[in-house]
Design a protein around this motif. Structure first.
Motif, short mmCIF file in Angstrom:
data_model
loop_
_atom_site.label_atom_id
_atom_site.label_comp_id
_atom_site.label_asym_id
_atom_site.label_seq_id
_atom_site.Cartn_x
_atom_site.Cartn_y
_atom_site.Cartn_z
N VAL A 262 0.83 -1.20 0.00
CA VAL A 262 0.00 0.00 0.00
C VAL A 262 0.87 1.25 0.00
O VAL A 262 0.52 2.27 -0.62
N GLU A 263 2.02 1.18 0.65
CA GLU A 263 2.92 2.34 0.75
C GLU A 263 3.93 2.39 -0.39
O GLU A 263 4.88 3.17 -0.35
N GLY A 264 3.75 1.53 -1.43
CA GLY A 264 4.61 1.60 -2.61
C GLY A 264 5.85 0.75 -2.56
O GLY A 264 6.71 0.85 -3.44
N GLY A 265 5.97 -0.12 -1.56
CA GLY A 265 7.15 -0.97 -1.44
C GLY A 265 6.92 -2.37 -2.00
O GLY A 265 5.83 -2.71 -2.45
N ASP A 266 7.99 -3.17 -1.98
CA ASP A 266 7.95 -4.56 -2.43
C ASP A 266 8.40 -5.46 -1.28
O ASP A 266 9.04 -5.00 -0.33
N ALA A 267 8.09 -6.76 -1.39
CA ALA A 267 8.42 -7.69 -0.31
C ALA A 267 8.83 -9.05 -0.85
O ALA A 267 8.40 -9.47 -1.93
N ILE A 268 9.67 -9.74 -0.08
CA ILE A 268 10.07 -11.12 -0.36
C ILE A 268 9.66 -11.98 0.82
O ILE A 268 9.91 -11.62 1.98
N LEU A 269 9.02 -13.12 0.54
CA LEU A 269 8.68 -14.10 1.57
C LEU A 269 9.40 -15.40 1.23
O LEU A 269 9.14 -16.01 0.19
N LEU A 270 10.31 -15.82 2.10
CA LEU A 270 11.07 -17.05 1.88
C LEU A 270 10.48 -18.19 2.70
O LEU A 270 10.11 -18.01 3.86
N VAL A 271 10.43 -19.37 2.08
CA VAL A 271 10.03 -20.60 2.78
C VAL A 271 11.17 -21.59 2.59
O VAL A 271 11.93 -21.51 1.63
N PRO A 272 11.32 -22.56 3.51
CA PRO A 272 12.52 -23.40 3.47
C PRO A 272 12.56 -24.43 2.34
O PRO A 272 13.64 -24.86 1.96
N GLU A 273 11.42 -24.84 1.81
CA GLU A 273 11.40 -25.90 0.81
C GLU A 273 10.66 -25.45 -0.45
O GLU A 273 9.63 -24.76 -0.36
N ILE A 274 11.17 -25.87 -1.61
CA ILE A 274 10.50 -25.57 -2.88
C ILE A 274 9.07 -26.11 -2.87
O ILE A 274 8.15 -25.48 -3.38
N SER A 275 8.89 -27.27 -2.23
CA SER A 275 7.57 -27.91 -2.23
C SER A 275 6.53 -27.07 -1.50
O SER A 275 5.32 -27.27 -1.69
N LEU A 276 6.95 -26.13 -0.65
CA LEU A 276 6.01 -25.30 0.09
C LEU A 276 5.61 -24.03 -0.66
O LEU A 276 4.64 -23.37 -0.28
N THR A 277 6.35 -23.67 -1.70
CA THR A 277 6.12 -22.38 -2.34
C THR A 277 4.73 -22.26 -2.95
O THR A 277 4.08 -21.22 -2.82
N SER A 278 4.26 -23.32 -3.60
CA SER A 278 2.96 -23.24 -4.28
C SER A 278 1.82 -23.05 -3.30
O SER A 278 0.93 -22.21 -3.51
N GLN A 279 1.82 -23.83 -2.19
CA GLN A 279 0.70 -23.71 -1.27
C GLN A 279 0.72 -22.37 -0.53
O GLN A 279 -0.32 -21.78 -0.26
N VAL A 280 1.91 -21.83 -0.25
CA VAL A 280 2.00 -20.52 0.38
C VAL A 280 1.56 -19.44 -0.62
O VAL A 280 0.84 -18.51 -0.27
N ALA A 281 2.01 -19.58 -1.87
CA ALA A 281 1.65 -18.59 -2.89
C ALA A 281 0.14 -18.53 -3.10
O ALA A 281 -0.43 -17.44 -3.27
N ARG A 282 -0.53 -19.69 -3.08
CA ARG A 282 -1.99 -19.70 -3.26
C ARG A 282 -2.67 -18.88 -2.17
O ARG A 282 -3.66 -18.18 -2.41
#
Length: 758
Positions: A262-282
């Motif tokens: 909302v304030e014009g910034g960007d963010a990165i969210l890291l998870v430990p396993e590739i297998s978790l990325t899809s469910q977190v992204a959803r």
């Protein structure tokens, strides 16, 4: 216009791993961050312009400099901050700058090639004008004419045309073709200039995070408020969010990311396993839609290049991914979150051996942003930093909704043996399994299988053979049939009876998930069982398919390794069983107790995450071990202070730093000789007054935990000390001495700072 360029050459050879000065041709407009082609020792290599100047160092004032040959790509510029990050990474990981550049900016990847270009306009190679050519020349021109853009790499051209180099030179002399040097990128794609993003993000038509469909608890709201204040502070900060399993850390992440966008910034969210990325992204795509992009090392080169171009152009503003996503070049990066920050997967196994947590802190130091570390079981290093005031600490002590932390029962497997139960399943676990089946509820059974480590345990008294010098479990090696310490190389013969109680029930300990599944199927033949481990998840979709089947209750029991201890939420799971806590506890690693507590706590947190109450059963031969008892009571504080005292006495991290050198060679005698020679060089360095009084320790030489891997023998030498900069300098000096000796010939050195495993 500047006259000289300082160019960092793209070579992995540490001897040449430095920048060189080149003259800038008058028609070149070079700027920092451009890729160029230059000569280095009479061969053409790619380089990166790291500085442009009109002044040369004094030692180069009278030297005639070679010119920059070519600009590879005027539009694809490496941001200055990432060039600085690569230099920092090279220094802190003791790795070449070239390797670090490829890590922080994968668009650099490629190679310099010679290409052949057709110089004449030919519509039909069969026209009369070519009849005068001999057969070889005619075939060569035909190959060029059929190639896309009438050009082809020299290597492919010579193979397809089947002509000699002499014939090629003849064609060039006659003006029919020309030779050109090109840089060919890995995964070529369209080029886009970096641009600012679109500014503040509207969510649900307004500039407020009103898109939330959930209510924050008091603890969640407090955490969001304090991290928001850190974001507004205008200085780089690191915050540790210690929240019990099920306390709603993900909702805190989403609220903070909303605020940043909302304030014009960007963010990165890291998870430990590739297998978790899809469910977190959803989970995040439901609110942020197309602003979310997934990044991880499993992407193909073209996919990754396209993803980075979308990020640079401002189309994607939330990056979710595994550790390599920490380098995502978001134009207005303000927040980096590491979920499950304690997880060892955040440490890179290959050069450069970075930890994503350290890279995140460096990036936010550059951007004056915030790093948020989230975990129910923080790493000792992170929690110790919070206790000492180096980073901020926030806590969430209660689960959200109606769920509560499950009660844990510890089963003494020594008693099971005395009562005649020789099964790997205790009577209590068998009883609770049948209760869940009768109620239509599900169970998860956990076993941390690491097949390369086998320790010796007495099944009557629980005694484990340990090193007298390092307080680490000894590992059995079938070659030589000896128990060995992987820190100091202490060796013993395996005993026939227990040294503590005299029992003859002293055995090598080690079992895998496949055996658990087979015995469980024999115990409950009609029950559908799924297994989640490395062997069952080799294919790309296997991990998701297994978990989705379990979520739909197509199986009553899920057997798995640590894969199932991370981020899984199954409302119908009311029982978690840990088959053998000792298999984690007695690994040959000083972090074994920490990992045991973390894994037991995390896997226990999978039970009772809805309105249905959960239970946990932990089976062990060491029921009085502190890590197991603390995990059973969900007592992180008690475990931390107990473990930190142990680490202090033994001078282990976080009170010291360790740098490990892994030596590799195809011949065992060569690697042993090399390890002993490196150890001698380091011992000689201890005589230097600069290092002799700094509490430095040399551990080894000793065989690695995996003494042979991929047809290479492996030994290791480690150095330990309190001052990391001095430790790096000491090791660097020892390695330089080692390379001057004949024992170093052909031996590969693999250096790692603060390794997470033995």
């Amino acid at each position: 216009m500047f006259r000289y360029a300082e160019v960092l050459v793209d070579v992995a050879n540490r001897r040449l791993d430095q920048s060189y000065h080149y003259a800038i041709p008058e028609h070149f407009a070079l700027i920092i961050g451009m890729r160029v082609l230059v000569f280095l020792q009479n061969r053409k290599v790619q380089g990166l312009v790291v500085n442009v100047t009109n002044d040369l160092p004094d030692e180069l004032a009278s030297v005639k400099l070679k010119p920059v040959l070519e600009i590879v790509d005027e539009e694809s510029l490496v941001p200055t901050e990432l060039i600085e990050l690569a230099h920092w990474l090279a220094k802190t990981t003791i790795c070449s700058v070239a390797q670090c550049l490829h890590t922080v900016w994968p668009l650099l990847k490629g190679k310099v090639e010679e290409w052949i270009i057709l110089q004449v306009s030919i519509k039909d190679p069969d026209v009369q004008t070519l009849q005068w050519l001999d057969t070889d020349a005619y075939r060569a021109i035909s190959v060029l004419n059929r190639a896309r853009s009438k050009s082809i790499s020299l290597k492919i051209f010579l193979k397809r045309a089947n002509i000699s180099v002499e014939m090629l030179e003849k064609l060039i002399q006659q003006g029919l073709a020309k030779k050109e040097t090109r840089f060919v990128s890995t995964g070529e794609g369209s080029k886009r200039k970096a641009s600012c993003n679109e500014g503040p993000l509207e969510i649900n038509g307004s500039n407020s995070p009103s898109g939330r469909t959930y209510e924050l608890t008091v603890e969640q709201a407090s955490a969001v408020s304090k991290v928001s204040a850190a974001l507004e502070g205008g200085s780089s900060q690191t915050v540790l969010l210690h929240g019990v399993t099920g306390s709603g850390k993900t909702d805190v992440y989403r609220e903070l990311i909303t605020k940043v966008l909302v304030e014009g910034g960007d963010a990165i969210l890291l998870v430990p396993e590739i297998s978790l990325t899809s469910q977190v992204a959803r989970y995040f795509e439901t609110q942020f839609g197309g602003k979310v992009i997934i990044l991880h090392s499993g992407l193909q080169p073209r996919e990754k290049m396209k993803a980075w171009e979308d990020i640079l152009s401002g189309q994607k503003r939330i990056v979710i991914g595994a550790r390599s996503a920490v380098f995502a070049p978001l134009p207005n990066l303000r927040l980096i979150i590491l979920d499950e920050e304690h997880d060892g997967a955040y440490k890179q196994d290959e050069n450069p051996k970075y930890h994503a947590r350290d890279v995140a802190r460096k990036r936010m130091e550059q951007r004056k942003g915030v790093v948020l570390l989230g975990s129910a079981t923080p790493s000792l290093e992170a929690y110790a930093a919070a206790q000492s005031g180096k980073i901020h600490l926030l806590t969430m002590t209660a689960r959200i909704g109606m769920s509560v932390l499950p009660p844990v029962e510890i089963v003494d497997m020594r008693e099971e043996l005395l009562n005649g139960n020789r099964s790997m399943f205790s009577l209590l676990l068998q009883q609770k399994l049948r209760e869940r089946l009768e109620r239509g509820e599900q169970t998860m059974l956990f076993l941390n299988r690491r097949g390369y480590s086998t320790f010796v345990v007495c099944r009557e008294c629980g005694y484990v053979m340990g090193c007298p010098n390092c307080d680490i479990a000894l590992t059995y090696h079938s070659q030589g049939q000896a128990m060995c310490c992987h820190y100091c190389n202490h060796k013993e013969l395996p005993p026939h009876t227990c040294p503590q109680c005299g029992s003859r029930y002293i055995r090598f300990f080690g079992q895998g998930t496949q055996r658990v599944e087979e015995e469980l199927q024999g115990l409950l033949p009609e029950v559908p069982i799924l297994r989640l481990d490395f062997d069952t998840t080799r294919s790309g979709e296997a991990h998701r398919t297994i978990l989705e089947s379990f979520r739909r209750q197509k199986a009553s029991i899920l057997v798995g390794t640590q894969m199932m201890a991370k981020g899984l939420d199954f409302p119908n799971v009311t029982l978690v069983g840990v088959i053998a806590a000792d298999q984690m506890l007695n690994m040959p690693d000083f972090r074994a107790r920490e990992r045991t507590f973390q894994l037991l706590t995390q896997v226990a947190g999978r039970a009772g995450r809805s309105i249905k109450a959960g239970e946990v059963v932990i089976q062990t031969y060491s029921p009085t071990e502190g890590a197991i008892l603390r995990a059973a009571h969900h007592d992180f504080q008690g475990f931390f202070w107990e473990e930190i005292r142990y680490r202090k006495v033994r001078r282990y991290p976080p009170f010291t730093h360790i740098i490990r050198v892994l030596l590799l060679h195809e011949k065992e005698d060569r690697v042993i000789r090399g390890a002993n020679d490196l150890g001698a060089c380091l011992q000689q360095g201890m005589q230097n007054p600069k290092f002799g009084n700094n509490e430095l320790d040399i551990l080894g030489p000793a065989p690695a935990v995996l003494p042979r891997l991929k047809n290479q023998w492996r030994w290791q030498v480690s150095v330990k000390g309190t001052n990391l900069d001095q430790l790096r300098a000491f090791l660097h000096r020892g390695v330089q001495m080692f390379y001057k000796n004949s024992a170093s010939s052909g031996v590969v050195l693999n250096i790692e700072v603060d390794p997470l495993s033995s």
